[in-house]
Design an enzyme around this catalytic site. Structure first.
Site, PDB file in Angstrom:
ATOM      1  N   VAL A 100     -45.473  18.812  -3.882  1.00 15.77           N
ATOM      2  CA  VAL A 100     -45.126  17.361  -3.407  1.00 15.77           C
ATOM      3  C   VAL A 100     -46.548  17.603  -3.875  1.00 15.77           C
ATOM      4  CG1 VAL A 100     -44.913  15.601  -2.184  1.00 15.77           C
ATOM      5  CG2 VAL A 100     -43.081  16.965  -2.228  1.00 15.77           C
TER       6      VAL A 100
ATOM      7  N   LYS B  94     -57.056  28.870  -5.152  1.00 17.98           N
ATOM      8  CA  LYS B  94     -56.223  27.903  -5.553  1.00 17.98           C
ATOM      9  C   LYS B  94     -57.053  27.244  -5.717  1.00 17.98           C
ATOM     10  CE  LYS B  94     -51.692  27.339  -3.327  1.00 17.98           C
ATOM     11  NZ  LYS B  94     -50.360  26.515  -2.567  1.00 17.98           N
TER      12      LYS B  94
ATOM     13  N   GLU C 299     -40.624  11.575  -0.378  1.00 14.48           N
ATOM     14  CA  GLU C 299     -40.860  12.051  -1.910  1.00 14.48           C
ATOM     15  C   GLU C 299     -39.543  12.676  -2.339  1.00 14.48           C
ATOM     16  OE1 GLU C 299     -42.795  11.139  -3.911  1.00 14.48           O
ATOM     17  OE2 GLU C 299     -41.187  12.088  -4.893  1.00 14.48           O
TER      18      GLU C 299
ATOM     19  N   LYS D  12     -35.345   9.645   3.823  1.00 16.10           N
ATOM     20  CA  LYS D  12     -35.474  10.752   2.923  1.00 16.10           C
ATOM     21  C   LYS D  12     -34.249  12.195   3.731  1.00 16.10           C
ATOM     22  CE  LYS D  12     -37.071  14.927   1.333  1.00 16.10           C
ATOM     23  NZ  LYS D  12     -37.870  14.766   0.075  1.00 16.10           N
TER      24      LYS D  12
ATOM     25  N   PHE E  70     -23.304  16.157  -8.840  1.00 16.15           N
ATOM     26  CA  PHE E  70     -23.641  17.001  -7.408  1.00 16.15           C
ATOM     27  C   PHE E  70     -22.586  17.690  -7.177  1.00 16.15           C
ATOM     28  CE2 PHE E  70     -27.514  18.070  -4.740  1.00 16.15           C
ATOM     29  CZ  PHE E  70     -28.750  17.901  -6.122  1.00 16.15           C
TER      30      PHE E  70
ATOM     31  N   GLY F   2     -20.054  26.077  -6.556  1.00 12.78           N
ATOM     32  CA  GLY F   2     -20.725  27.609  -6.851  1.00 12.78           C
ATOM     33  C   GLY F   2     -21.190  28.456  -5.665  1.00 12.78           C
TER      34      GLY F   2
ATOM     35  N   GLY G  70     -29.205  25.816  -1.671  1.00 12.57           N
ATOM     36  CA  GLY G  70     -30.501  26.672  -1.606  1.00 12.57           C
ATOM     37  C   GLY G  70     -31.517  25.744  -1.842  1.00 12.57           C
TER      38      GLY G  70
ATOM     39  N   CYS H 250     -35.214  22.526   0.722  1.00  4.36           N
ATOM     40  CA  CYS H 250     -35.500  20.838   1.680  1.00  4.36           C
ATOM     41  C   CYS H 250     -34.117  20.949   1.585  1.00  4.36           C
ATOM     42  CB  CYS H 250     -35.455  20.446  -0.380  1.00  4.36           C
ATOM     43  SG  CYS H 250     -36.876  19.495  -0.435  1.00  4.36           S
TER      44      CYS H 250
ATOM     45  N   LYS I 225     -31.928  28.511  -7.902  1.00  6.11           N
ATOM     46  CA  LYS I 225     -31.383  27.759  -9.038  1.00  6.11           C
ATOM     47  C   LYS I 225     -32.046  27.626 -10.758  1.00  6.11           C
ATOM     48  CE  LYS I 225     -34.170  23.008  -9.027  1.00  6.11           C
ATOM     49  NZ  LYS I 225     -33.979  21.855  -9.320  1.00  6.11           N
TER      50      LYS I 225
HETATM   51  C1  UDX Z   1     -33.838  19.243  -3.784  1.00  5.44           C
HETATM   52  C2  UDX Z   1     -33.707  16.788  -3.904  1.00  5.44           C
HETATM   53  O1  UDX Z   1     -32.460  17.298  -5.037  1.00  5.44           O
HETATM   54  C3  UDX Z   1     -34.557  16.333  -3.180  1.00  5.44           C
HETATM   55  O2  UDX Z   1     -34.134  14.723  -3.906  1.00  5.44           O
HETATM   56  C4  UDX Z   1     -35.481  16.342  -2.669  1.00  5.44           C
HETATM   57  O3  UDX Z   1     -36.707  15.644  -2.853  1.00  5.44           O
HETATM   58  C5  UDX Z   1     -35.453  18.228  -2.878  1.00  5.44           C
HETATM   59  O4  UDX Z   1     -34.426  19.023  -1.928  1.00  5.44           O
HETATM   60  P1  UDX Z   1     -34.261  20.396  -4.872  1.00  5.44           P
HETATM   61  O5  UDX Z   1     -34.246  21.568  -3.968  1.00  5.44           O
HETATM   62  O6  UDX Z   1     -35.374  21.098  -5.847  1.00  5.44           O
HETATM   63  O7  UDX Z   1     -34.504  19.094  -4.988  1.00  5.44           O
HETATM   64  O8  UDX Z   1     -32.768  21.372  -5.658  1.00  5.44           O
HETATM   65  P2  UDX Z   1     -31.995  20.763  -6.634  1.00  5.44           P
HETATM   66  O9  UDX Z   1     -31.913  20.619  -7.400  1.00  5.44           O
HETATM   67  O10 UDX Z   1     -31.690  19.284  -5.585  1.00  5.44           O
HETATM   68  O11 UDX Z   1     -30.249  21.328  -6.303  1.00  5.44           O
HETATM   69  C6  UDX Z   1     -30.585  21.914  -4.820  1.00  5.44           C
HETATM   70  C7  UDX Z   1     -29.252  22.651  -4.398  1.00  5.44           C
HETATM   71  O12 UDX Z   1     -28.398  22.725  -4.863  1.00  5.44           O
HETATM   72  C8  UDX Z   1     -29.208  24.598  -5.510  1.00  5.44           C
HETATM   73  O13 UDX Z   1     -29.561  25.287  -4.990  1.00  5.44           O
HETATM   74  C9  UDX Z   1     -28.023  24.328  -6.249  1.00  5.44           C
HETATM   75  O14 UDX Z   1     -27.593  25.080  -7.295  1.00  5.44           O
HETATM   76  C10 UDX Z   1     -27.384  23.177  -5.600  1.00  5.44           C
HETATM   77  N1  UDX Z   1     -26.519  22.746  -5.887  1.00  5.44           N
HETATM   78  C11 UDX Z   1     -26.707  21.629  -6.399  1.00  5.44           C
HETATM   79  C12 UDX Z   1     -25.000  22.867  -6.116  1.00  5.44           C
HETATM   80  O15 UDX Z   1     -24.957  23.693  -5.375  1.00  5.44           O
HETATM   81  N2  UDX Z   1     -24.448  21.842  -6.696  1.00  5.44           N
HETATM   82  C13 UDX Z   1     -24.651  20.599  -7.190  1.00  5.44           C
HETATM   83  O16 UDX Z   1     -24.057  20.043  -7.977  1.00  5.44           O
HETATM   84  C14 UDX Z   1     -26.021  20.335  -7.786  1.00  5.44           C
END
Ligand code: UDX
Length: 434
Positions: free
Chosen positions: A11, A35, A151, A204, A249, A253, A257, A260, A320
């Site tokens: 972030v 870093k 964020e 959030k 969303f 699957g 993971g 967040c 992912k």
């Molecule tokens: C997420 C939120 O989207 C973001 O707004 C927040 O700030 C941080 O957490 P991120 O963890 O980067 O972001 O990944 P995201 O693309 O949202 O996917 C999260 C998880 O959900 C992944 O493991 C993904 O495989 C899973 N997922 C997502 C599904 O299983 N199905 C979906 O339809 C979407």
């Protein structure tokens, strides 16, 4: 404006680069000297689309600098963004110690008016506690305001989400701070929601909990599809046609993971306990996800009974595609369980960070997907990487001991599977072959 960002993690680094892009002067503080050196030399410490180019552009224009000197950075800045880790403890409580360490460190450097902004995800009420802590540390209330500015960026799309997100949320109880924050964010041209700090902090957690809920919901429906012969992709499509539901969303699957959703859902349940709120739905969301990521192990045990000395191939280790992050990745949980069942694990994911080798030093890390499936009794697709989607299924089948795929991301279709000689195919809520 003169901005300080404390913490060059996901972030913080993205925020620092994005603010510098809009002609602010940004100093980013990071306690890890290696870093800092890398970043000052234009080498990103995380993989993120577009980051390297923008980082170098901002460094060349001298709008961005990385340092370990927190107090100098704070003295020279008007707005201090705090983007340090707020991990979840074993008991699901949020560990805000890094955040309050920063507050203690910077208190002595606040001599003129500054806005302290929390970018890290923090429990509801943290803004009030930061104010108290600053006053306890002897900082005059006239010299600061504390603002919540959570964020919402996704890994892999982080820069894009920061620069072109759906919303900016600013929780402030001071008009002075509100108007400075508005000036900072106006060039981004994104809708700004102004509210009070507790509301911003909760937006959030509620966002992440809701998105996690959509995923657990669709996975539960998918598991029912498997039993009834319905097709989850079409069910999800049908649901998404209703604008009130939305198609986003809804990909079934192995569950969610990452850094967040797992952490924030648990944290919200724990925060709720303090206010006598049980969050029944979110507890169930967590439960469904815990079971979902182990679905392949359940299928394997039903299929083989005994996994002792059977080679199992894990395709994909990150949580992912588009990231090297393995935090809370379903593959990690699957590997752990398979090792305890005596299986021999071969895995493949060239993107995954080396951290996984510290967690599982003895399993076989292959350099090629076809080596990974050689002699295998089953290939489990854990991440929907393009390389797996475009794999030569015939070549894959020929390498394997048994033609069995557990497609945890629904990337194949049953016709291709059958045409290429596989005997067993398990998906999440689509037609199986068994
Ligand atoms: C997420 C939120 O989207 C973001 O707004 C927040 O700030 C941080 O957490 P991120 O963890 O980067 O972001 O990944 P995201 O693309 O949202 O996917 C999260 C998880 O959900 C992944 O493991 C993904 O495989 C899973 N997922 C997502 C599904 O299983 N199905 C979906 O339809 C979407």
């Amino acid at each position: 404006m003169e901005i300080c960002v404390i913490g060059a993690g996901y972030v913080g680094l993205i925020a620092a680069v994005a603010f510098a892009k809009f002609s602010n002067k940004v100093i980013c503080v990071e306690k890890n000297g290696d870093k800092v050196n890398k970043l000052n030399n234009g080498v990103p410490t995380i993989y993120e689309e577009g980051l390297e180019e923008l980082l170098n552009e901002c460094l060349e224009d001298e709008k961005l600098l990385f340092t370990t000197d927190i107090n100098k950075a704070v003295r020279e800045s008007d707005i201090i963004f705090i983007a340090v880790g707020t991990p979840t403890c074993e008991d699901w409580n949020v560990d805000t110690s890094q955040l309050f360490n920063v507050i203690n460190q910077i208190s002595s450097s606040i001599h003129n008016y500054k806005i302290i902004v929390t970018k890290s995800t923090v429990p509801v009420g943290t803004q009030k506690n930061i104010k108290k802590q600053l006053i306890n540390n002897g900082v005059s209330p006239s010299k600061f305001d504390v603002v919540s500015n959570p964020e919402f960026l996704r890994e892999g799309k982080a820069l894009n989400d920061f620069l072109q997100g759906d919303k900016i949320v600013i929780g402030s109880d001071s008009l002075r701070a509100k108007s400075i924050m508005e000036k900072l964010y106006t060039p981004f041209n994104i809708k700004i929601l102004f509210t009070n700090p507790s509301t911003a902090e909760l937006i959030k957690y509620a966002s992440n909990a809701f998105l996690a809920t959509k995923i657990s919901f669709i996975n539960e429906i998918a598991n029912f599809c498997t039993k009834t012969g319905a097709d989850i992709d079409i069910v999800a499509y049908g649901l998404g046609l209703d604008k009130r539901i939305s198609k986003e969303f809804f990909k079934a699957g192995l569950g969610y993971g990452g850094s967040c959703f797992p952490k924030d859902t648990k944290a919200l349940v724990k925060i709720g306990e303090k206010y006598d709120s049980n969050f029944d739905i979110i507890r169930s969301v967590i439960n469904v996800n815990d079971k979902q990521r182990l679905m392949p192990v359940k299928i394997l045990l039903e299929h083989y009974n005994d996994l002792e000395n059977k080679v199992i191939s894990i395709l994909g280790l990150t949580f992912k595609p588009g990231t090297d992050d393995i935090r809370e990745a379903p593959a990690l949980y699957i590997i752990k369980e398979l090792i305890s069942q005596g299986a021999i694990i071969k895995c493949y994911d060239l993107m995954a960070s080396n951290e996984i080798k510290d967690i599982y030093p003895t399993i076989d890390y292959c350099n090629n997907v076809y080596d990974c499936v050689e002699d295998s009794y089953c290939a489990i697709v854990c991440t929907e990487l393009d390389e797996f989607i475009n794999i030569d299924l015939k070549k894959m089948r020929d390498k394997m001991q048994v033609g069995m795929i557990i497609d945890g991301r629904n990337i194949y279709n049953i016709n291709d599977i059958e045409e290429n000689g596989f005997d067993f195919y398990y998906s999440i809520g689509k037609q199986n072959k068994n």
